[in-house]
Design a protein around this motif. Structure first.
Motif, short mmCIF file in Angstrom:
data_model
loop_
_atom_site.label_atom_id
_atom_site.label_comp_id
_atom_site.label_asym_id
_atom_site.label_seq_id
_atom_site.Cartn_x
_atom_site.Cartn_y
_atom_site.Cartn_z
N VAL A 178 0.84 -1.20 0.00
CA VAL A 178 0.00 0.00 0.00
C VAL A 178 0.87 1.25 0.00
N GLN A 179 1.89 1.25 0.84
CA GLN A 179 2.78 2.40 0.94
C GLN A 179 3.56 2.64 -0.35
N SER A 180 3.81 1.59 -1.11
CA SER A 180 4.57 1.76 -2.36
C SER A 180 3.75 2.52 -3.41
N GLY A 181 2.41 2.40 -3.34
CA GLY A 181 1.55 3.16 -4.24
C GLY A 181 1.42 2.63 -5.65
N ASN A 182 1.97 1.46 -5.93
CA ASN A 182 1.92 0.92 -7.29
C ASN A 182 0.69 0.07 -7.56
N PHE A 183 -0.03 -0.32 -6.50
CA PHE A 183 -1.18 -1.20 -6.67
C PHE A 183 -2.33 -0.73 -5.79
N ILE A 184 -3.53 -1.18 -6.13
CA ILE A 184 -4.68 -1.07 -5.24
C ILE A 184 -4.77 -2.40 -4.51
N VAL A 185 -4.58 -2.37 -3.20
CA VAL A 185 -4.48 -3.60 -2.41
C VAL A 185 -5.78 -3.82 -1.64
N VAL A 186 -6.35 -4.99 -1.81
CA VAL A 186 -7.63 -5.32 -1.17
C VAL A 186 -7.43 -5.55 0.32
#
Length: 336
Positions: free
Chosen positions: A85-93
């Motif tokens: 989440v912190q990396s910002g590259n994906f939308i994490v469920v």
């Protein structure tokens, strides 16, 4: 002794990174940033890691322990979720959403989840990639040396050294094909030396907090390496076709041409998605149990989603009249 040390360390591992997850930082329960949509970001889900340590010190955390199959698996999975989440590259469920689906669908009954089952879970969640992982090493090694006596009193000075090693592997599984898209690995090592003085048998002793800190630190290093490798595949993942949600929605409100649905981002719904609106005209029931076997529907229109939050979606009617609360909306295409 090794079992006791690892059980103590497990409780610390489950709380990894939590002190830094306040204020401006995201928490695990804030995994979907709806206010800043990015069409190139794909939805991913992190399943609980399998504990498959090859080291002797991991033997006490298997299915026969007081923790069942819990062990450090949840702690590692939560930490990976947070860092992605912190990396910002994906939308994490959200992981609570994953656990709910697994329980409702009884998909984890066997205790192990393979690529095909992971893909099935991912399709229900409406995610593009599911991450399966294993903890292949979660070891603490301790060595002690030294000691002397004098003046008729037993005095000893022992030097102890503790080494913690955590190794992780992860597989990125496409929910469309169950293909393993990439494999990532991470390893973390931490160590500590300390002297312990004992007089006539009193003094010294191991420090559980140090053990917790060593294993937690090694796990965090290993997870950070995993995140780096997973992020290196972000562009490849962004080129995958968006997964169409497997769950239908029900219309909760109709105000003019604007429609509100009872499903949202947690179920894989996205702005720009098109849905076919259908009305249930008949329910076919089992004559013996009375349970509904299937529903017969009639198409009455189409809509396009314009806004999506975690639990609901807003859209406009493209075609059709007489649409009302209780009608069903079925995804027919995903946003690009």
């Amino acid at each position: 002794m090794r079992f006791g040390l690892l059980v103590a360390a497990t409780s610390a591992l489950l709380q990894l990174d939590l002190p830094r997850m306040t204020g401006a930082n995201l928490s695990i329960n804030q995994t979907v940033a709806w206010s800043q949509p990015n069409p190139s970001r794909r939805r991913i889900a992190v399943l609980d890691f399998e504990f498959a340590s090859t080291g002797l010190t991991g033997a006490g955390l298997g299915s026969g322990s007081a923790y069942g199959s819990y062990g450090p698996s949840k702690g590692v999975s939560d930490l990976l979720t947070n860092k992605l989440v912190q990396s910002g590259n994906f939308i994490v469920v959200e992981r609570s959403q994953i656990e709910r689906i697994i329980q409702e669908q009884n998909l984890g009954a066997s205790g192990r989840v393979d690529a095909a089952t992971a893909a099935q879970i991912g399709r229900i969640l409406g995610v593009d990639v599911v991450i399966l992982g294993s903890i292949t090493k979660f070891n603490l090694e301790q060595k002690q040396s030294g000691g002397f006596g004098g003046f008729g009193i037993a005095v000893s000075v022992n030097e102890s050294k503790a080494n913690a090693i955590v190794q992780l592997t992860a597989r990125l599984v496409s929910t469309s094909t169950a293909e393993i898209l990439a494999v990532a690995q991470g390893e973390g090592q931490t160590s500590k030396r300390e002297n312990q003085v004992s007089v006539a048998g009193f003094g010294g002793g191991s420090n559980t907090n140090n053990i917790d800190s060593l294993l937690s630190g090694a796990a965090e290093i290993a997870v950070s390496q995993l995140v780096t490798e997973i992020n290196s595949n972000a562009e490849k993942i962004s080129l995958l076709p968006a997964v169409q949600p497997a769950l239908n929605a029900v219309i909760a409100d109709v105000t003019g041409p604007q429609i509100t649905l009872n499903r949202g981002g947690n179920d894989g719904y996205r702005p720009g998605m098109k849905l076919r609106i259908e009305r249930i005209v008949k329910e076919v029931k089992d004559p013996t149990s009375g349970q509904v076997l299937r529903t017969i529907t009639q198409p009455i229109g189409q809509m396009t989603l314009t806004e999506v939050d975690a639990r609901s979606s807003l859209g406009i009617v493209n075609s059709g009249v007489g649409i009302k609360v209780g009608d069903v909306a079925k995804p027919i295409s995903s946003s690009p």
